[in-house]
Design a protein around this motif. Structure first.
Motif, mmCIF file in Angstrom:
data_model
loop_
_atom_site.group_PDB
_atom_site.id
_atom_site.type_symbol
_atom_site.label_atom_id
_atom_site.label_comp_id
_atom_site.label_asym_id
_atom_site.label_seq_id
_atom_site.Cartn_x
_atom_site.Cartn_y
_atom_site.Cartn_z
ATOM 1 N N ARG A 89 0.866 -1.196 0.000
ATOM 2 C CA ARG A 89 0.000 0.000 0.000
ATOM 3 C C ARG A 89 0.889 1.227 0.000
ATOM 4 N NH1 ARG A 89 -1.115 3.013 3.731
ATOM 5 N NH2 ARG A 89 -3.378 2.823 3.894
ATOM 6 N N ILE A 132 -3.577 -0.348 11.576
ATOM 7 C CA ILE A 132 -3.717 -1.203 10.397
ATOM 8 C C ILE A 132 -4.251 -2.586 10.809
ATOM 9 C CG2 ILE A 132 -2.444 -2.399 8.574
ATOM 10 C CD1 ILE A 132 -2.746 0.490 7.913
ATOM 11 N N HIS A 135 -7.999 -2.048 11.463
ATOM 12 C CA HIS A 135 -8.869 -1.501 10.420
ATOM 13 C C HIS A 135 -8.539 -1.949 8.993
ATOM 14 C CE1 HIS A 135 -10.623 1.239 13.384
ATOM 15 N NE2 HIS A 135 -9.389 1.498 13.797
ATOM 16 N N GLU A 136 -7.348 -2.533 8.786
ATOM 17 C CA GLU A 136 -6.919 -2.826 7.418
ATOM 18 C C GLU A 136 -6.046 -4.087 7.419
ATOM 19 O OE1 GLU A 136 -4.141 -0.565 4.316
ATOM 20 O OE2 GLU A 136 -5.598 0.823 5.200
ATOM 21 N N ASP A 138 -6.100 -6.854 5.960
ATOM 22 C CA ASP A 138 -5.723 -7.486 4.690
ATOM 23 C C ASP A 138 -4.344 -7.024 4.225
ATOM 24 O OD1 ASP A 138 -7.959 -9.030 4.520
ATOM 25 O OD2 ASP A 138 -9.012 -7.760 3.079
ATOM 26 N N SER A 139 -4.006 -5.747 4.517
ATOM 27 C CA SER A 139 -2.682 -5.239 4.140
ATOM 28 C C SER A 139 -1.594 -6.011 4.871
ATOM 29 C CB SER A 139 -2.565 -3.741 4.448
ATOM 30 O OG SER A 139 -3.408 -2.981 3.609
#
Length: 340
Positions: A89, A132, A135-136, A138-139
């Motif tokens: 990302r 991360i 909230h994120e 998958d990254s």
């Protein structure tokens, strides 16, 4: 050749064996703000700017005269790459504020300082990693390593994955041992399996690889030119200024305002205000306190209130900062009530 990956600009210089500057060039890089408080950078853009600046600076000297390359750069933030060394990302810079709610936890901040010797700020890698993770995720699942910004450029130059002690001592190392502080993952409530994201460590002065065939084609450098691991830009600045001895102090007025002293033993601040990192000089530490913004405040003021000066500087072919300096030098002391 020295390559510095700053927060707002990239600088590349070539120096002779006596330290004299042969050539120097720089270029601003974009800070993206996809949401309020979020500050990210395109990792591919950073590499493209580095390639362009290297080609520009090599106009001053034949590439085969470059005996080695060293790096420095902004610390903190989160720069994730996958198993193929490609960005997962956009890079998240140390200026990012998305983890502000996380770092408000006073007990968390206290334990963080005990483990790392660093104040807990929103731009700290662990704070962003926690955001991360929440909230994120998958990254994270796509990621193989978390790097510092200079380590991304090092990877592009050499294909090598590594970092150095100075850069990771800004909130990821135990300063007493020099090892990664793995207790941080438990402290932040992050699955311990993600500790495998931490890259191998080496000394700032160690050769980490050589310019690859691909990087040579992209930059104009000679293939197999040695690349040295490099260091956190605060430590590099101290070294460049000759601040290597016990009790020498220095100030950096850049994107951040950083005020530091070099010391030959580990000292932790009971008030948890002064942070400590390894110096890029053996057996030395750097104690520092920081204001998060310094020169960007001046840039903001100029852009908002000095548009006439910007036009005047362009018409005269001089730096806007030269005009500002001239005006300030004619101004009497005391601001008349303005608070900054």
């Amino acid at each position: 050749m020295g390559i510095d990956i700053g927060t707002t600009s990239i600088k590349i210089g070539i120096f002779d064996a006596e330290g004299r500057c042969i050539a120097l060039t720089s270029n601003e890089i974009t800070l993206e703000r996809p949401r309020p408080g979020w500050i990210e950078q395109d990792m591919f853009e950073i590499w493209k700017v580095v390639c362009r600046l290297i080609r520009h600076v090599l106009r001053s000297i034949p590439p085969n005269k470059i005996v080695a390359i060293g790096l420095s750069g902004q610390s903190g933030g989160l720069w994730l790459v996958d198993e193929n060394g490609k960005p997962v990302r956009k890079g998240i810079t140390w200026l990012d504020q998305r983890s502000s709610d996380i770092v408000k936890d006073v007990e968390l901040a206290r334990k963080f300082y005990e483990l790392t010797g660093w104040r807990l700020l929103p731009g700290q890698t662990m704070a962003i990693l926690k955001w991360i993770y929440d909230h994120e995720r998958d990254s994270l699942k796509k990621s193989r390593y978390l790097l510092r910004c200079k380590d991304w450029v090092k990877l592009c130059l050499t294909g090598s994955i590594c970092t150095d002690y100075t850069d990771m001592s800004t909130g990821l190392l135990d300063p007493k041992t020099g090892n990664y502080s793995l207790e941080l993952f438990e402290l932040f409530g992050i699955d311990m399996k993600y500790s495998s994201l931490l890259p191998p460590l080496m000394n700032s002065w160690s050769i980490c690889g050589e310019v690859s065939d691909k990087a040579a084609r992209e930059t104009g450098l000679v293939k197999s030119t040695p690349v040295v691991s490099g260091s956190y830009d605060v430590c590099s600045s101290a070294l460049g200024a000759g601040v290597i001895n016990n009790y020498q102090a220095f100030a950096i007025i850049g994107t951040a305002g950083i005020y530091s002293i070099v010391i030959d033993r580990l000292i932790l601040d009971p008030n948890r205000i002064i942070s400590v990192s390894y110096h890029c000089v053996p057996k030395r530490y750097v104690l520092n306190c920081q204001s998060m913004l310094a020169t960007p405040a001046l840039t903001w003021f100029i852009n908002e209130f000095c548009k006439d000066l910007v036009l005047e500087a362009r018409s005269k072919g001089v730096s806007i900062y030269e005009l500002c300096e001239e005006i300030v030098s004619r101004t009497e002391p005391l601001s008349g009530g303005v608070l900054f």
